[in-house]
Design a protein around this motif. Sequence first.
Motif, PDB file in Angstrom:
ATOM      1  N   PRO A 225      12.712  34.103  -6.564  1.00 34.91           N
ATOM      2  CA  PRO A 225      13.987  33.564  -7.043  1.00 34.91           C
ATOM      3  C   PRO A 225      14.971  34.612  -7.547  1.00 34.91           C
ATOM      4  O   PRO A 225      16.158  34.348  -7.623  1.00 34.91           O
ATOM      5  N   ASP A 226      14.509  35.805  -7.861  1.00 32.94           N
ATOM      6  CA  ASP A 226      15.399  36.855  -8.353  1.00 32.94           C
ATOM      7  C   ASP A 226      15.672  37.947  -7.320  1.00 32.94           C
ATOM      8  O   ASP A 226      16.266  38.975  -7.642  1.00 32.94           O
ATOM      9  N   SER A 227      15.260  37.729  -6.073  1.00 31.69           N
ATOM     10  CA  SER A 227      15.374  38.777  -5.044  1.00 31.69           C
ATOM     11  C   SER A 227      16.814  39.237  -4.813  1.00 31.69           C
ATOM     12  O   SER A 227      17.094  40.430  -4.805  1.00 31.69           O
TER      13      SER A 227
ATOM     14  N   GLN B 121      17.855  30.774  -5.366  1.00 29.41           N
ATOM     15  CA  GLN B 121      18.100  32.091  -5.940  1.00 29.41           C
ATOM     16  C   GLN B 121      18.948  31.990  -7.203  1.00 29.41           C
ATOM     17  O   GLN B 121      19.823  31.132  -7.312  1.00 29.41           O
TER      18      GLN B 121
ATOM     19  N   ILE C  21      15.753  30.619  -0.543  1.00 26.15           N
ATOM     20  CA  ILE C  21      17.054  31.278  -0.646  1.00 26.15           C
ATOM     21  C   ILE C  21      17.994  30.459  -1.528  1.00 26.15           C
ATOM     22  O   ILE C  21      18.674  30.999  -2.403  1.00 26.15           O
TER      23      ILE C  21
END
Length: 115
Positions: A97-99, A28, A25
């Motif tokens: 990482p792009d969630s 990110q 998280i």
Amino acid sequence: MKVNISVIIPVYNAGRTLIRAVDSILMQEYESMEVVLVDDGSTDDSAVLCDELASQEPRVRVIHKENGGVSSARNAGLEVAEGEYVMFLDADDVIRPDSLSMMYGKGWDMVLGGF
């Protein structure tokens, strides 16, 4: 600082997986978020790990409570969450990482993800 997304993680005896979940998280691309760790009466080193993570990163907050189960822990996290949106993550999950950047700002009311 305004927080757009609160990521709530119920934690119960997750000492082996918690750091990996929180790191996924904190790494990110999207930064306007907070992590709410809810220690649900863990009997391993999870409570100490939660406190250490919060002391190292201002976006991480910790709640310690008696064991009440995952729903109780999520509800405790909801009570303190400051984000416009909420995401639930389990302590043994990781996200790309792009969630958060992929989900935020689309005008959607809800996003459901697979596994």
